[in-house]
Design a protein around this motif. Structure first.
Motif, PDB file in Angstrom:
ATOM      1  N   HIS A 115       0.826  -1.220  -0.095  1.00 16.44           N
ATOM      2  CA  HIS A 115       0.159   0.052   0.022  1.00 16.44           C
ATOM      3  C   HIS A 115       0.868   1.225  -0.127  1.00 16.44           C
ATOM      4  CE1 HIS A 115      -3.546  -2.690   0.642  1.00 16.44           C
ATOM      5  NE2 HIS A 115      -2.932  -2.953   1.679  1.00 16.44           N
ATOM      6  N   GLU A 116       1.936   1.215  -0.790  1.00 19.64           N
ATOM      7  CA  GLU A 116       2.820   2.425  -0.944  1.00 19.64           C
ATOM      8  C   GLU A 116       2.761   2.888  -2.436  1.00 19.64           C
ATOM      9  OE1 GLU A 116       6.174   1.090   2.425  1.00 19.64           O
ATOM     10  OE2 GLU A 116       6.526   1.333   0.165  1.00 19.64           O
ATOM     11  N   HIS A 117       2.849   4.022  -2.705  1.00 17.99           N
ATOM     12  CA  HIS A 117       2.986   4.730  -4.002  1.00 17.99           C
ATOM     13  C   HIS A 117       4.424   4.627  -4.431  1.00 17.99           C
ATOM     14  CE1 HIS A 117       2.701   7.293  -7.477  1.00 17.99           C
ATOM     15  NE2 HIS A 117       3.939   7.956  -6.935  1.00 17.99           N
ATOM     16  N   ILE A 118       4.630   4.062  -5.665  1.00 18.18           N
ATOM     17  CA  ILE A 118       5.962   3.838  -6.288  1.00 18.18           C
ATOM     18  C   ILE A 118       6.035   4.425  -7.816  1.00 18.18           C
ATOM     19  CG2 ILE A 118       6.185   1.726  -5.037  1.00 18.18           C
ATOM     20  CD1 ILE A 118       5.533   0.517  -8.083  1.00 18.18           C
ATOM     21  N   VAL A 119       7.177   4.944  -8.078  1.00 15.58           N
ATOM     22  CA  VAL A 119       7.641   5.511  -9.237  1.00 15.58           C
ATOM     23  C   VAL A 119       8.348   4.295 -10.198  1.00 15.58           C
ATOM     24  CG1 VAL A 119       8.770   7.478 -10.529  1.00 15.58           C
ATOM     25  CG2 VAL A 119       7.268   8.037  -8.561  1.00 15.58           C
ATOM     26  N   SER A 120       7.772   4.141 -11.457  1.00 15.80           N
ATOM     27  CA  SER A 120       8.598   3.186 -12.042  1.00 15.80           C
ATOM     28  C   SER A 120       9.300   3.939 -13.500  1.00 15.80           C
ATOM     29  CB  SER A 120       7.769   2.055 -12.432  1.00 15.80           C
ATOM     30  OG  SER A 120       8.421   1.171 -13.444  1.00 15.80           O
ATOM     31  N   HIS A 121      10.541   3.712 -13.711  1.00 21.10           N
ATOM     32  CA  HIS A 121      11.020   4.194 -14.827  1.00 21.10           C
ATOM     33  C   HIS A 121      12.119   3.390 -15.403  1.00 21.10           C
ATOM     34  CE1 HIS A 121      12.679   6.886 -17.781  1.00 21.10           C
ATOM     35  NE2 HIS A 121      11.621   7.580 -17.781  1.00 21.10           N
TER      36      HIS A 121
END
Length: 290
Positions: free
Chosen positions: A247-253
């Motif tokens: 339940h955590e926000h992630i940034v994927s790149h």
């Protein structure tokens, strides 16, 4: 009253040409928003039927998550890092590593490779490798069902693989006419990927066929849940994945997972500056051979 797991949605992933060139078909098994698949980020079913000696692949970085590789057929890697059919490897990329995969000889292979979230508190963990060869995988045989357990606890056995985030991975083969009821934590996000045959899932006996991905209903509360699986007139094989959502926000790149875009920029900077070392150089204390 037992908490019963049922199929919530069924997906039909299609194969597409892979980055390794001719003979590589990649089937992405994970669709939809990360909030639905949490803590699973990406899962690929890779088929390679290489006919020549032209090198394919090469070094590439990873950071902020773990890669989980299950070899279904063939061989991957070389020397001390060779994986054969039935072998399993969990690589914690953590703070950042370079992973080199070069395939330069004819042959065929099939692997399932998962990207699995680390969670904010372990995002920059020290890189490590965990190898679990087929010969050391815990196995349960009961009532026409065989379970090879690669990660977590299931069917009364526990894998030696260490996890930052609770993760169950099992390769399950059921003979025709078999039924099994397995206990899973009710709050683990769970899906099945069918490799052979078909299986009826849950009390509703919803059928899941070869090459389909089936996600189960998910509950918020702690405690165990029951998953009933039944086969008809054919042998069936599928892989079960279950993990506890973060339940955590992630940034994927690209090859990086982070908590925000600024950290992504920093990871690219560290990679260009040569600060990420090849995973083959990981200290022996960080290379677990189970």
């Amino acid at each position: 009253m037992a908490i019963v797991r049922e199929l919530l949605r069924i997906e039909n992933p299609e194969g597409e040409p892979g980055f390794l060139g001719a003979g590589h078909i990649a089937r992405p098994l994970m669709n939809g928003d990360y909030s639905q698949t949490d803590p699973f980020i990406l899962l690929m079913d890779d088929f390679l039927n290489k006919k020549d000696t032209t090198p394919a692949g090469g070094p590439h970085p990873h950071a902020g998550f773990e890669t989980v590789t299950l070899v279904l057929d063939g061989e991957l890697g070389a020397d001390d890092h060779k994986l054969k059919s039935g072998d399993f490897q969990l690589m914690t990329a953590g703070s950042g590593v370079v992973h080199t995969e070069v395939i330069d000889k004819p042959g065929s292979m099939r692997i399932l490779q998962l990207w699995f979230n680390l969670g904010r508190e372990n995002r920059k963990a020290e890189p490590r490798l965990q190898d679990l060869p087929l010969a050391h995988v815990p196995v349960v045989n009961e009532n026409g069902t065989q379970i090879k357990l690669y990660s977590g606890t299931l069917a009364g056995v526990t894998s030696p693989v260490q996890n930052y985030v609770p993760l169950i991975i099992a390769d399950i083969v059921m003979k025709q006419g078999a039924t099994t009821v397995q206990q899973l934590p009710a709050n683990y996000n769970t899906f099945l990927y069918v490799l052979e045959g078909s299986v009826q899932v849950g009390e509703n006996k919803t059928r899941l066929y070869k090459d389909q991905v089936g996600w189960l209903n998910l509950f918020d509360q702690e405690g165990e849940s029951e998953l009933r699986l039944t086969t008809d007139d054919e042998n069936t094989r599928f892989v079960l994945y279950a993990g506890k959502p973060l339940h955590e926000h992630i940034v994927s790149h690209g090859p990086f997972i982070a908590d925000n875009s600024e950290e992504i920029v920093q990871l690219y900077r560290e990679y260009r500056q040569g600060k990420m070392k090849d995973i083959s150089t990981v200290p022996e204390a960080q290379h677990y051979k189970w």
